[in-house]
Design an enzyme around this catalytic site. Structure first.
Site, PDB file in Angstrom:
ATOM      1  N   GLY A  18       0.834  -1.282  -0.136  1.00  0.00           N
ATOM      2  CA  GLY A  18       0.092   0.071   0.089  1.00  0.00           C
ATOM      3  C   GLY A  18       1.004   1.325   0.052  1.00  0.00           C
ATOM      4  O   GLY A  18       1.811   1.415  -0.817  1.00  0.00           O
ATOM      5  N   TYR A 158     -10.815   2.448  15.750  1.00  0.00           N
ATOM      6  CA  TYR A 158      -9.801   2.799  14.708  1.00  0.00           C
ATOM      7  C   TYR A 158      -9.976   4.364  14.413  1.00  0.00           C
ATOM      8  O   TYR A 158      -8.794   4.831  14.519  1.00  0.00           O
ATOM      9  CB  TYR A 158     -10.300   2.323  13.176  1.00  0.00           C
ATOM     10  CG  TYR A 158      -9.489   2.817  12.266  1.00  0.00           C
ATOM     11  CD1 TYR A 158      -8.004   2.413  12.032  1.00  0.00           C
ATOM     12  CD2 TYR A 158     -10.077   3.753  11.325  1.00  0.00           C
ATOM     13  CE1 TYR A 158      -7.187   2.802  11.088  1.00  0.00           C
ATOM     14  CE2 TYR A 158      -9.138   4.300  10.334  1.00  0.00           C
ATOM     15  CZ  TYR A 158      -7.605   3.677  10.172  1.00  0.00           C
ATOM     16  OH  TYR A 158      -6.810   4.283   9.303  1.00  0.00           O
ATOM     17  N   PRO A 188      -5.230  10.955   4.957  1.00  0.00           N
ATOM     18  CA  PRO A 188      -5.923  10.437   3.638  1.00  0.00           C
ATOM     19  C   PRO A 188      -7.382   9.932   3.890  1.00  0.00           C
ATOM     20  O   PRO A 188      -7.691   9.474   5.102  1.00  0.00           O
ATOM     21  CB  PRO A 188      -5.093   9.369   3.193  1.00  0.00           C
ATOM     22  CG  PRO A 188      -3.809   9.000   4.047  1.00  0.00           C
ATOM     23  CD  PRO A 188      -4.096   9.907   5.439  1.00  0.00           C
TER      24      PRO A 188
HETATM   25  P1  NDP Z   1      -1.904  -1.671   3.908  1.00  0.00           P
HETATM   26  O1  NDP Z   1      -2.741  -2.897   4.768  1.00  0.00           O
HETATM   27  O2  NDP Z   1      -1.857  -1.977   2.240  1.00  0.00           O
HETATM   28  O3  NDP Z   1      -0.614  -1.554   4.557  1.00  0.00           O
HETATM   29  C1  NDP Z   1      -0.358  -1.616   5.878  1.00  0.00           C
HETATM   30  C2  NDP Z   1       0.928  -1.824   6.427  1.00  0.00           C
HETATM   31  O4  NDP Z   1       1.259  -1.755   7.609  1.00  0.00           O
HETATM   32  C3  NDP Z   1       1.533  -3.181   5.739  1.00  0.00           C
HETATM   33  O5  NDP Z   1       2.909  -2.940   5.157  1.00  0.00           O
HETATM   34  C4  NDP Z   1       1.832  -3.876   7.271  1.00  0.00           C
HETATM   35  O6  NDP Z   1       2.877  -4.828   6.921  1.00  0.00           O
HETATM   36  C5  NDP Z   1       2.014  -2.674   8.068  1.00  0.00           C
HETATM   37  N1  NDP Z   1       1.568  -3.349   9.470  1.00  0.00           N
HETATM   38  C6  NDP Z   1       0.524  -3.629  10.089  1.00  0.00           C
HETATM   39  N2  NDP Z   1       0.760  -4.059  11.075  1.00  0.00           N
HETATM   40  C7  NDP Z   1       2.094  -3.841  11.500  1.00  0.00           C
HETATM   41  C8  NDP Z   1       2.977  -4.334  12.769  1.00  0.00           C
HETATM   42  N3  NDP Z   1       2.248  -4.639  13.663  1.00  0.00           N
HETATM   43  N4  NDP Z   1       4.215  -3.844  12.603  1.00  0.00           N
HETATM   44  C9  NDP Z   1       4.806  -3.522  11.243  1.00  0.00           C
HETATM   45  N5  NDP Z   1       4.004  -3.376  10.285  1.00  0.00           N
HETATM   46  C10 NDP Z   1       2.460  -3.405  10.505  1.00  0.00           C
HETATM   47  O7  NDP Z   1      -2.735  -0.500   4.280  1.00  0.00           O
HETATM   48  P2  NDP Z   1      -2.262   1.030   3.791  1.00  0.00           P
HETATM   49  O8  NDP Z   1      -1.296   1.335   2.779  1.00  0.00           O
HETATM   50  O9  NDP Z   1      -3.709   1.632   3.416  1.00  0.00           O
HETATM   51  O10 NDP Z   1      -2.176   1.663   5.338  1.00  0.00           O
HETATM   52  C11 NDP Z   1      -1.098   2.433   5.435  1.00  0.00           C
HETATM   53  C12 NDP Z   1      -1.437   3.493   6.638  1.00  0.00           C
HETATM   54  O11 NDP Z   1      -2.529   4.133   6.099  1.00  0.00           O
HETATM   55  C13 NDP Z   1      -2.127   2.966   7.832  1.00  0.00           C
HETATM   56  O12 NDP Z   1      -1.562   3.575   8.938  1.00  0.00           O
HETATM   57  C14 NDP Z   1      -3.489   3.277   7.762  1.00  0.00           C
HETATM   58  O13 NDP Z   1      -4.248   3.259   8.907  1.00  0.00           O
HETATM   59  C15 NDP Z   1      -3.351   4.553   6.928  1.00  0.00           C
HETATM   60  N6  NDP Z   1      -4.553   4.908   6.207  1.00  0.00           N
HETATM   61  C16 NDP Z   1      -4.834   4.202   5.232  1.00  0.00           C
HETATM   62  C17 NDP Z   1      -6.185   4.563   4.357  1.00  0.00           C
HETATM   63  C18 NDP Z   1      -6.833   3.572   3.515  1.00  0.00           C
HETATM   64  O14 NDP Z   1      -8.064   3.994   3.076  1.00  0.00           O
HETATM   65  N7  NDP Z   1      -6.377   2.681   2.865  1.00  0.00           N
HETATM   66  C19 NDP Z   1      -6.834   6.023   4.592  1.00  0.00           C
HETATM   67  C20 NDP Z   1      -6.014   6.777   5.759  1.00  0.00           C
HETATM   68  C21 NDP Z   1      -4.925   6.205   6.408  1.00  0.00           C
HETATM   69  P3  NDP Z   1       2.939  -6.296   7.529  1.00  0.00           P
HETATM   70  O15 NDP Z   1       1.354  -6.893   7.518  1.00  0.00           O
HETATM   71  O16 NDP Z   1       3.856  -6.814   6.537  1.00  0.00           O
HETATM   72  O17 NDP Z   1       3.382  -6.088   8.804  1.00  0.00           O
HETATM   73  C1  8X3 Z   2      -8.944   4.544   6.418  1.00  0.00           C
HETATM   74  C2  8X3 Z   2     -10.049   5.403   5.786  1.00  0.00           C
HETATM   75  O1  8X3 Z   2     -12.438   5.990   5.952  1.00  0.00           O
HETATM   76  O2  8X3 Z   2     -12.002   3.912   5.529  1.00  0.00           O
HETATM   77  O3  8X3 Z   2      -8.437   5.325   7.357  1.00  0.00           O
HETATM   78  O4  8X3 Z   2     -11.450   4.871   7.651  1.00  0.00           O
HETATM   79  S1  8X3 Z   2     -11.407   5.001   6.364  1.00  0.00           S
END
Ligand code: NDP
Ligand code: 8X3
Length: 258
Positions: A18, A158, A188
């Site tokens: 991501g 969350y 985001p």
């Molecule tokens: P993904 O699920 O694609 O990526 C999440 C990443 O976090 C993975 O690389 C995962 O790696 C890592 N991760 C999760 N738990 C752990 C842990 N305990 N230790 C180390 N790494 C960890 O999601 P996104 O790329 O979307 O998420 C990235 C960030 O963006 C998050 O903080 C999310 O809350 C935030 N976000 C996402 C949005 C969305 O709509 N997608 C919107 C707003 C914010 P692994 O599993 O290999 O550990």
């Molecule tokens: C991820 C965006 O709106 O799904 O943080 O919570 S939302």
């Protein structure tokens, strides 16, 4: 003058997928040296191999669970000498679990979200930022969410965890005043990554439904803004960003094509 990323050392948590992986790709293309951290080593290593082939990047991969304070501290203090000086930290690791009501949700989901999104971010910050202060340069980017600004049904823990990220960004900036270390909080909206797949325990149809009929952000859209923030001149601190898809105006307002 914009800052060059050439030979800047960047630690990205949650780089295995991501937004984190997109940041790694963009920063590598701009010449940064990367420390990629996540629990899953296989995708990290595949990404590292790609970046080494495409950009001759210097990349270090670390299998790390940010929920483990000793492991975080040991991983940072145990970095090879030529990787010790971290210029940019992207606190991106995070996740959501379920959409259950606050009075019904499994406790384990709460522990996972709070331990990862709040405590994990704190542990990494605590381990890295003293080095930035000591070396007189650094930039911390915290990935929050629109969910930290508005709470939606079933999302309370969350959302609370991301509201905490926002407070922690604000507090870190306050505590770093008088040092050259910068802090950016980026919130985001909907980004199509593995996020919803993780939230819904691998239910791909349900995850796909979150983005049905709209054009969500991509990891690259978020990485674009992070790259912008970290390349501003040293006297400029991009403190706070809300980044939404055009099809979204709040957590409750999303335009979906029929
Ligand atoms: P993904 O699920 O694609 O990526 C999440 C990443 O976090 C993975 O690389 C995962 O790696 C890592 N991760 C999760 N738990 C752990 C842990 N305990 N230790 C180390 N790494 C960890 O999601 P996104 O790329 O979307 O998420 C990235 C960030 O963006 C998050 O903080 C999310 O809350 C935030 N976000 C996402 C949005 C969305 O709509 N997608 C919107 C707003 C914010 P692994 O599993 O290999 O550990
Ligand atoms: C991820 C965006 O709106 O799904 O943080 O919570 S939302």
């Amino acid at each position: 003058m914009t800052l060059s990323l050439a030979n800047q050392t960047v630690l990205i948590t949650g780089a295995s997928s991501g937004i984190g992986a997109a940041c790694a790709r963009q920063l590598a293309a701009l010449g940064a040296r990367l420390i990629l951290a996540a629990r899953r080593l296989e995708p990290l290593q595949a990404l590292a191999n790609d970046l080494q082939q495409q950009h001759s990047s210097e990349v270090l991969t670390i299998g790390l669970d940010v929920r483990q304070p000793e492991a975080v501290s040991e991983a940072i203090s145990g970095l090879p000498d030529n990787w010790q000086a971290i210029d940019i930290l992207i606190n991106n690791a995070g996740l959501s679990r379920g959409l259950d009501k606050q009075y019904e949700a499994p406790l384990d989901d709460w522990e996972t979200m709070i331990d990862t999104n709040v405590k994990g971010l704190l542990y990494v910050t605590r381990a890295v930022v003293p080095g930035m202060v000591a070396q007189g340069r650094g930039h911390v980017v915290n990935v929050g969410s629109i969910a930290g600004r508005q709470t939606y049904p079933g999302g309370s823990v969350y959302c609370a965890s991301k509201a905490a990220v926002r407070s922690l960004s604000e507090g870190l900036k306050l505590d770093l005043l008088g040092t050259p270390v910068r802090v950016t909080n980026i919130d985001p909206g909907l980004v199509e990554t593995e996020f919803s797949l993780v939230r819904f325990g691998g239910d791909a149809d349900r995850a796909k439904g979150v983005y049905q009929g709209l054009t969500p952000l991509t990891g690259d859209d978020v990485a674009d803004v992070i790259v912008f923030a970290v390349t501003r001149p040293a006297h400029v601190n991009v403190s706070d960003v809300l980044l939404l898809p055009t099809d979204q105006s709040s957590v409750f307002h999303v335009h979906r094509a029929e």
